[in-house]
Design a protein around this motif. Structure first.
Motif, mmCIF file in Angstrom:
data_model
loop_
_atom_site.group_PDB
_atom_site.id
_atom_site.type_symbol
_atom_site.label_atom_id
_atom_site.label_comp_id
_atom_site.label_asym_id
_atom_site.label_seq_id
_atom_site.Cartn_x
_atom_site.Cartn_y
_atom_site.Cartn_z
ATOM 1 N N TRP A 52 6.989 46.291 51.780
ATOM 2 C CA TRP A 52 8.072 45.999 50.828
ATOM 3 C C TRP A 52 7.750 44.756 50.005
ATOM 4 O O TRP A 52 7.926 44.747 48.778
ATOM 5 C CB TRP A 52 9.384 45.803 51.581
ATOM 6 N N GLN A 56 7.116 44.672 45.897
ATOM 7 C CA GLN A 56 7.976 43.922 44.987
ATOM 8 C C GLN A 56 7.175 43.142 43.944
ATOM 9 O O GLN A 56 7.730 42.714 42.932
ATOM 10 C CB GLN A 56 8.857 42.956 45.783
ATOM 11 N N LYS A 65 14.196 47.855 42.602
ATOM 12 C CA LYS A 65 14.328 46.414 42.393
ATOM 13 C C LYS A 65 15.687 46.137 41.777
ATOM 14 O O LYS A 65 16.399 47.041 41.367
ATOM 15 C CB LYS A 65 13.199 45.900 41.498
ATOM 16 N N ASP A 120 15.370 50.127 49.298
ATOM 17 C CA ASP A 120 14.633 50.134 48.037
ATOM 18 C C ASP A 120 13.614 51.261 47.919
ATOM 19 O O ASP A 120 13.153 51.550 46.813
ATOM 20 C CB ASP A 120 13.895 48.797 47.866
#
Length: 457
Positions: A52, A56, A65, A120
């Motif tokens: 993760w 990002q 995001k 996400d």
């Protein structure tokens, strides 16, 4: 002939691997080559956190995001734990408590990493379905193992041996008795944990039974999963499981269409009656768990510790004494996670934990408000039931002390955030479509009126 296109591995695939490790591998098996107690699912959750963080930093991996109410709540909960750990380790702690505090911060960090990854990484309804169906299937397997323990006294999970993993004693003997019945554990560490997993899966299995019927697809496998999970929740002989399934029933009554409400109530009542007839004495045992609750020894033992807990809270009211440091073998067992959080993480930690469940509930309710997709709205109701069951479990036992129950509760929290992202994306896409259509219509030239031909006399 149509060729089936294979789905590439994505974030949902990694989530499925985690859930398989969490639910199918027996919870008593931990890594044998490290001194710390680390089950395989926890290690994989840490890896998901690394993935993760890396995702990002780039825009090419499809990771969600931007702000999300669930992700914000997870961040605040992590901040409260880090603050508690910093304060606790700054002052002197006994060696045994310091060791548990170190392992506990790793455990909660891994769990939160998994939850934010789910929030996400699961980006479409199809991939959300994949994850939820796997949860229902794994819960049915757990229920089957538990029913064999309950009915035959055979622990199938005890025969599982995996290279690199060792069995760890959890302080609970499998198939201890309550009344005249054995209490199963399935692949988990405790009957309460087993019952909670089954109760969380009941509303999801119910949704997929109705969904398959509406689509004209075979629904018997989902009906079997529903029956296994429902019976597993009942045979756990746990108030937590019964309350969880009751909450699921209430949510379904309020969210299902009228025709489905009647069907669900008839099927549920028939199932409960059938289970009581097949297992003589089961109904009486379940009734006794609630009718004599004021005389129940386990309830008396829980409430007797409240005075001592209040003294501990007053010592460190804001940030607590340290997560995991209130050792049950050294102090006492507290079957209330919110009370235990008050002692270990203080008022800030307790409010952050409550905020997690509130944020997850808000997310799924908002999905039902903004989404026009009946399937997504139904899934949201099922996940809401599971989140509420997790919140109730935090009142009835020390939820964060059990790895499978904690992983399942935080999985539901992460999925609530993922659903909110999906619903917002669909709503935004629909809004852009309407806006584009209105622009096209506004720029369309007006049609000229037809010429009137002169009438020839």
């Amino acid at each position: 002939m149509l060729r089936r296109v294979r789905q590439r591995a994505d974030g949902a695939t990694l989530v499925c691997v985690y859930l398989f490790a969490l639910l199918i591998i027996p919870a008593r098996l931990v890594l044998s080559f490290v001194p710390m107690t680390l089950p395989p699912a926890l290690v994989f959750a840490l890896l998901l956190g690394v993935v993760w963080l890396a995702a990002q930093m780039v825009d090419t991996l499809g990771m969600g995001k931007g702000r999300n109410v669930v992700r914000t709540a997870l961040g605040l909960y992590l901040a409260s734990h880090l603050a508690t750990y910093g304060v606790a380790t700054r002052r002197w702690l006994p060696t045994d408590e310091l060791t548990v505090a170190d392992s506990s911060i790793i455990r909660i960090l891994a769990t939160l990493s998994m939850a934010v990854f789910i929030c996400d990484a699961v980006r479409t309804k199809e991939r959300l379905d994949k994850v939820l169906k796997l949860i229902v299937g794994c819960a049915a397997v757990i229920a089957f193992v538990g029913l064999v323990q309950f009915g035959l006294g055979v622990d199938l999970a005890g025969y599982v041996s995996i290279p690199g993993l060792r069995a760890q004693e959890n302080g609970y003997a499998v198939m201890e008795s309550r009344s005249i019945f054995r209490r199963p554990t399935g692949t988990t560490n405790h009957p309460i944990e087993y019952g909670l997993i089954c109760a969380m899966a009941v509303p999801m299995a119910t949704h997929y039974v109705f969904k398959a019927r509406d689509d004209g697809a075979p629904y018997k496998r989902w009906l079997i999963c529903l029956a296994l999970c429902g019976l597993g929740g009942m045979t756990a002989l746990s108030r937590t499981a019964i309350l969880g399934m009751t909450v699921a029933g209430i949510v379904m009554i309020f969210t299902l269409p009228r025709k489905r409400k009647v069907t669900a109530m008839v099927v549920g009542g028939g199932f409960f009656l059938g289970a009581s007839l097949v297992v003589p004495g089961l109904f009486g045992t379940l009734r006794g768990m609630f009718s004599n609750i004021e005389d129940d020894p386990s309830v008396k033992a829980r409430t007797a510790d409240y005075a001592a807990a209040a003294e501990q809270i007053d010592l460190n009211p804001l940030l607590g004494r340290g997560f995991g440091t209130f050792l049950p073998t050294k102090y006492t067992i507290l079957d209330n996670q919110f009370l235990l959080t008050l002692i270990e993480n203080g008022y800030l930690g307790m409010f952050a934990l409550i905020g997690l469940f509130l944020a997850a509930g808000f997310a799924v309710l908002k999905v039902r408000v903004i989404s026009q997709d009946d399937h997504l709205r139904g899934v949201a109701a099922a996940v809401l039931s599971a989140v509420l069951a997790g919140g109730i479990a935090a009142i009835t036992f020390d939820l964060l002390g059990f790895g499978v129950a904690t992983g399942m509760a935080f999985t539901m929290i992460g999925l609530s955030g993922a659903m909110l992202r999906i619903a917002k994306q669909e709503a935004d896409a629909e809004e852009r479509k309407r806006t584009l259509k209105s622009i096209i219509m506004s720029r369309r030239p007006f049609a000229k009126p037809p010429r009137s031909r002169a009438t020839v006399p």
